[in-house]
Design a protein around this motif. Structure first.
Motif, mmCIF file in Angstrom:
data_model
loop_
_atom_site.group_PDB
_atom_site.id
_atom_site.type_symbol
_atom_site.label_atom_id
_atom_site.label_comp_id
_atom_site.label_asym_id
_atom_site.label_seq_id
_atom_site.Cartn_x
_atom_site.Cartn_y
_atom_site.Cartn_z
ATOM 1 N N GLY A 46 0.804 -1.209 0.000
ATOM 2 C CA GLY A 46 0.000 0.000 0.000
ATOM 3 C C GLY A 46 0.829 1.247 0.000
ATOM 4 N N CYS A 47 0.123 2.354 -0.153
ATOM 5 C CA CYS A 47 0.770 3.655 0.001
ATOM 6 C C CYS A 47 -0.245 4.611 0.596
ATOM 7 N N ILE A 48 0.254 5.489 1.413
ATOM 8 C CA ILE A 48 -0.562 6.571 1.951
ATOM 9 C C ILE A 48 0.034 7.855 1.403
ATOM 10 N N TRP A 49 -0.812 8.578 0.699
ATOM 11 C CA TRP A 49 -0.416 9.761 -0.046
ATOM 12 C C TRP A 49 -1.021 10.971 0.648
ATOM 13 N N SER A 50 -0.191 11.796 1.242
ATOM 14 C CA SER A 50 -0.652 13.016 1.903
ATOM 15 C C SER A 50 -0.179 14.224 1.100
ATOM 16 N N ASN A 51 -0.422 15.398 1.627
ATOM 17 C CA ASN A 51 0.033 16.620 0.953
ATOM 18 C C ASN A 51 1.548 16.779 0.994
ATOM 19 N N THR A 52 2.207 16.060 1.900
ATOM 20 C CA THR A 52 3.644 16.249 2.074
ATOM 21 C C THR A 52 4.493 15.048 1.683
ATOM 22 N N SER A 53 3.902 13.860 1.646
ATOM 23 C CA SER A 53 4.710 12.676 1.351
ATOM 24 C C SER A 53 3.864 11.528 0.825
ATOM 25 N N TYR A 123 1.238 -13.716 -12.065
ATOM 26 C CA TYR A 123 0.868 -12.427 -11.491
ATOM 27 C C TYR A 123 -0.515 -12.607 -10.873
ATOM 28 N N VAL A 124 -0.584 -12.745 -9.557
ATOM 29 C CA VAL A 124 -1.834 -13.050 -8.883
ATOM 30 C C VAL A 124 -2.183 -11.906 -7.937
ATOM 31 N N ILE A 125 -3.361 -11.307 -8.138
ATOM 32 C CA ILE A 125 -3.826 -10.188 -7.310
ATOM 33 C C ILE A 125 -5.146 -10.595 -6.688
ATOM 34 N N ASP A 126 -5.230 -10.492 -5.375
ATOM 35 C CA ASP A 126 -6.447 -10.865 -4.673
ATOM 36 C C ASP A 126 -7.466 -9.728 -4.690
ATOM 37 N N TYR A 127 -7.021 -8.503 -4.389
ATOM 38 C CA TYR A 127 -7.940 -7.372 -4.384
ATOM 39 C C TYR A 127 -7.166 -6.066 -4.491
ATOM 40 N N VAL A 128 -7.898 -5.006 -4.865
ATOM 41 C CA VAL A 128 -7.372 -3.641 -4.892
ATOM 42 C C VAL A 128 -8.418 -2.763 -4.212
ATOM 43 N N ARG A 129 -7.964 -1.945 -3.269
ATOM 44 C CA ARG A 129 -8.870 -1.024 -2.573
ATOM 45 C C ARG A 129 -8.283 0.383 -2.635
ATOM 46 N N VAL A 130 -9.174 1.347 -2.708
ATOM 47 C CA VAL A 130 -8.767 2.754 -2.666
ATOM 48 C C VAL A 130 -9.637 3.443 -1.624
ATOM 49 N N TYR A 131 -9.006 4.181 -0.746
ATOM 50 C CA TYR A 131 -9.692 4.963 0.258
ATOM 51 C C TYR A 131 -9.334 6.419 0.081
ATOM 52 N N LYS A 132 -10.280 7.287 0.369
ATOM 53 C CA LYS A 132 -9.997 8.718 0.334
ATOM 54 C C LYS A 132 -10.312 9.295 1.717
ATOM 55 N N GLN A 133 -9.326 10.013 2.255
ATOM 56 C CA GLN A 133 -9.487 10.637 3.556
ATOM 57 C C GLN A 133 -10.462 11.789 3.453
ATOM 58 N N LYS A 134 -11.381 11.870 4.404
ATOM 59 C CA LYS A 134 -12.319 12.987 4.429
ATOM 60 C C LYS A 134 -11.595 14.235 4.872
ATOM 61 N N ASN A 135 -11.919 15.370 4.249
ATOM 62 C CA ASN A 135 -11.296 16.644 4.633
ATOM 63 C C ASN A 135 -11.876 17.163 5.916
#
Length: 135
Positions: A46-53, A123-135
């Motif tokens: 995963g990755c967590i993408w913020s305004n700074t990193s 190449y085996v992928i079980d799932y992909v999820r995307v979350y968006k942080q509420k402002n």
């Protein structure tokens, strides 16, 4: 997040930016050697993408961070950005890619026979999820 089939214990994390080809660059390229094969079982990446990193994770542990609160201009060609953090202030798409050749691998090019020798040549992928942080 990039995993090479010929080195199943290593993960790379790289961000690409800086303008259009041939003026783009990348940073990161961090190689985490986890001393185990990611081909043996499912793992959570995963990755967590913020305004700074952008923080890169494997199995809920941060293994690399890229700062993006800076100028991302490559220094080549016209500057496509007007403020720090661009282009990472826009929505992106998720690209799931299986690379079996090209510049990602050391020469010589990877052949189909080479890839068949990898510990897990699929190449085996079980799932992909995307979350968006509420402002």
């Amino acid at each position: 997040m990039e995993l090479r089939g010929d080195e199943p214990g290593k993960i790379e994390s790289t961000i690409h930016y800086g303008g259009t080809k041939p003026n783009f660059i990348s940073s990161g390229g961090f190689v985490g050697d986890f001393h185990r094969s990611f081909a043996d079982d499912f793992h959570t990446f995963g990755c967590i993408w913020s305004n700074t990193s952008i923080d890169f994770y494997v199995d809920d542990l941060v293994f690399h961070r890229e700062r993006i609160d800076r100028s991302m201009y490559s220094g080549k060609g016209p500057n496509p950005y007007t403020k720090n953090g661009q282009p990472f202030d826009k929505d992106f798409q998720i690209n799931l890619n299986l690379a079996v050749g090209g510049a990602f691998f050391e020469p010589p090019e990877i052949t189909e026979d080479d890839a068949r020798k990898w510990p897990q040549p699929s190449y085996v992928i079980d799932y992909v999820r995307v979350y968006k942080q509420k402002n």
